[in-house]
Design an enzyme around this catalytic site. Sequence first.
Site, PDB file in Angstrom:
ATOM      1  N   HIS A   1      -1.931   0.573  -9.855  1.00 38.13           N
ATOM      2  CA  HIS A   1      -2.548  -0.353  -8.886  1.00 38.13           C
ATOM      3  C   HIS A   1      -3.231  -1.515  -9.610  1.00 38.13           C
ATOM      4  O   HIS A   1      -4.408  -1.809  -9.393  1.00 38.13           O
ATOM      5  CB  HIS A   1      -3.542   0.383  -7.984  1.00 38.13           C
ATOM      6  CG  HIS A   1      -3.773  -0.321  -6.678  1.00 38.13           C
ATOM      7  ND1 HIS A   1      -4.185   0.319  -5.542  1.00 38.13           N
ATOM      8  CD2 HIS A   1      -3.653  -1.641  -6.325  1.00 38.13           C
ATOM      9  CE1 HIS A   1      -4.307  -0.541  -4.544  1.00 38.13           C
ATOM     10  NE2 HIS A   1      -3.995  -1.747  -5.001  1.00 38.13           N
TER      11      HIS A   1
ATOM     12  N   ARG B   1       0.861  -1.179   0.000  1.00 36.13           N
ATOM     13  CA  ARG B   1       0.000   0.000   0.000  1.00 36.13           C
ATOM     14  C   ARG B   1       0.896   1.227   0.000  1.00 36.13           C
ATOM     15  O   ARG B   1       2.004   1.201   0.566  1.00 36.13           O
ATOM     16  CB  ARG B   1      -0.920   0.029   1.231  1.00 36.13           C
ATOM     17  CG  ARG B   1      -2.034  -1.001   1.223  1.00 36.13           C
ATOM     18  CD  ARG B   1      -3.099  -0.658   0.186  1.00 36.13           C
ATOM     19  NE  ARG B   1      -4.253  -1.545   0.260  1.00 36.13           N
ATOM     20  CZ  ARG B   1      -4.390  -2.673  -0.429  1.00 36.13           C
ATOM     21  NH1 ARG B   1      -3.408  -3.059  -1.221  1.00 36.13           N
ATOM     22  NH2 ARG B   1      -5.490  -3.405  -0.327  1.00 36.13           N
TER      23      ARG B   1
ATOM     24  N   GLU C   1      -4.625   7.894  -5.125  1.00 47.06           N
ATOM     25  CA  GLU C   1      -4.909   7.160  -6.353  1.00 47.06           C
ATOM     26  C   GLU C   1      -6.274   7.571  -6.888  1.00 47.06           C
ATOM     27  O   GLU C   1      -7.232   7.659  -6.107  1.00 47.06           O
ATOM     28  CB  GLU C   1      -4.893   5.647  -6.089  1.00 47.06           C
ATOM     29  CG  GLU C   1      -3.543   5.107  -5.657  1.00 47.06           C
ATOM     30  CD  GLU C   1      -3.581   3.618  -5.335  1.00 47.06           C
ATOM     31  OE1 GLU C   1      -4.652   2.990  -5.509  1.00 47.06           O
ATOM     32  OE2 GLU C   1      -2.550   3.073  -4.901  1.00 47.06           O
TER      33      GLU C   1
END
Length: 333
Positions: free
Chosen positions: A297, A249, A278
């Site tokens: 991601h 993360r 994000e």
Amino acid sequence: MSNESRAVLVTESCGRRCGDRLHEVLAGRGRVQLLPEGATLSAQQLADVQAAFLSPDLMKASNKQAPNPALAAFGAAVNSAPSLRWLHTAASGTDRPLLQDAMRRGVAVTSSPGANAASVAQTAIAGVLALARGVPGWVRDQDARRWSAPTLPRDLDGQHAVVIGLGAIGSRVARGLRALGLRVTGVRRQAGPHADCDAVAAQEQLPALLPQADWLLLCCPLNAQTRDLVDAALLARLPAHAGLVNVARGEVVVEADLFDAVRAGRLGAVYADVFVEEPLPAESPWWDLPRTLISPHVAAMSKGFVGRTEEMFLANLQRWLDGAELHNLARPG
């Protein structure tokens, strides 16, 4: 509330994919409550919802600051279901506010570790290979139509990788790196032998390991112990040639410290699939940072991911209906 009247909340998309299997597992012990994309369910429809599945279709268009409309609608339904007892997520991590809030309300939350382990591990190893061979520089040269003079990268064989987190993902990463000839030290809460590592250290031993590390790979969950774990002090202990790979993360790293270390040449290279913000804004300086590789991601994504998470949900649904112990039960924090 009778068993026959309890409901399991799933998205309409999930219902289309695995509706037959869902009814097979329920076997008359409950009903399916479908949630059309972006729809709002009435209080009556939610009154008997006791279980819910946060399926992969809700994770599209990832935005940590504001959930996409489908996820927002699902969150609203979950938060408005007065009888909710159990929530399963297709993700391996449970740091989403929706999941943390549910746990604080006493809802059992289970996750899907291992469903994406192969793809995330392969992506992490691809990041190591790309950085080791200088792929970010090749991409920039191709964009500039520039034929640069060859360099002599260091041989991977015999290098030392430190892998933080030895769950399903970290174990696969360690195994793959050893197959490439690297020596691997795993880091987890407690030291002890691990089949996929040459050595395993406790997290408090991490600073002492880094001066001899060529690679630092972050494969750990986000929790109170790992938030902001990699800061300026820790980065300063790495050799200047070292590379860092983050498939955990964004919040595991103090991003400003990492950016400064790469820009100043105190760290060799970075591959990051995750960021604190994000999507990464177009104006972010990360896009132009040399010796850096970025992906949006997507490390967990593969065609088989959806089916694997659904099978894990259905297996846990069977246990829940039988009153058995749920697998992969998460803890708050």
